[in-house]
Design a protein around this motif. Structure first.
Motif: not given
Length: 265
Positions: A164-173
């Protein structure tokens, strides 16, 4: 380091009464409680199920939900909620004017979002193990105590966390740059639908699309070996996990340079 810790602590105090924080606790509790209720009230249907199959069926109530739409959407919501605290109160300029480096502020916010996702999935593992053993104690005919898969459960949920970390990084930005709800959440929702679709169709390159990673992680989590059926070996580091980690690192670093050079309103 002190600035990072102060900023991280500040994130906790700002979010401890928000839905973003409590969803990390209530979501695994309610879904695990639902699984417990199903197996408790319908115990006669599971009496003849072998212990290993019993644990797998019980576990899949939560995993089946988290591995499809729920985990990506929860991750998108957490990324938005962490940044929305500043958007809602219009405190970005104040936050970045403090005598704390932007790296500390940005890093603390991101890693607090990572912490909430980790907390949610860790509680899923703990509640699944706890409620399963509780069922075995109050319903002895359900032979939960005859098989143990605590280690495998922790591995599965940790793999989900990594995926889930890839999704989190994109959505966080995205949620950092856009103050409104619709843009980051809308794009995330559409990307999740696409991810679930390509993963469910077993597209060979689905591991390259971050929003497909949770579902790909679930479908490819068990190693296929010739050992006895009692041995379930979790394949932790598959291609989707590696891609997720690479995307996370690249987007996180890119986000820092964007924040460093741009005046965030």
């Amino acid at each position: 380091m002190k600035g990072f810790l102060l900023s991280f602590q500040s994130e906790f105090y700002k979010s401890r009464k928000t839905l973003g924080f409590w969803s990390a606790v209530l979501l695994p509790l309610l879904i695990s409680l639902l699984a417990f209720t199903i197996f408790y009230t319908k115990s006669d249907k599971f009496v003849s199920t072998p212990p290993m199959g019993l644990w797998i069926q019980f576990t899949m109530v939560g995993l089946g939900v988290m591995g499809t739409l729920l985990l990506p959407m929860y991750t998108i919501f957490i990324a938005y909620s962490v940044n929305n605290v500043e958007h809602r109160s219009d405190t970005w300029k104040t936050l970045f004017s403090l005598p704390i480096s932007r790296w500390s502020v940005y890093g603390a916010k991101f890693f607090y979002a990572v912490f909430l996702v980790f907390l949610c999935l860790a509680l899923f593992a703990l509640f699944t193990i706890g409620f399963g053993n509780l069922l075995g104690a109050i319903k002895p005919e359900l032979k939960f105590s005859a098989y143990h898969m605590e280690i495998q459960l922790m591995q599965v949920y940790f793999k989900l966390f990594l995926s889930s970390l890839g999704i989190l990084a994109i959505q966080f930005l995205l949620s950092l740059l856009w103050a409104d709800f619709l843009k980051p959440m809308g794009l995330g929702f559409v990307a999740t639908i696409v991810g679930v679709t390509v993963a469910s169709k077993n597209w060979e390159y689905s591991y390259l699309f971050p929003y497909a990673h949770p579902m790909v992680a679930i479908t490819g989590m068990v190693k296929h070996n010739k050992g006895p059926a009692r041995d379930i070996e979790i394949d932790m580091f598959t291609n989707d996990v590696y891609v997720s980690l690479v995307i996370c690192v690249i987007v996180f670093i890119t986000g820092y340079f964007i924040v460093q050079k741009k005046s965030v309103k």
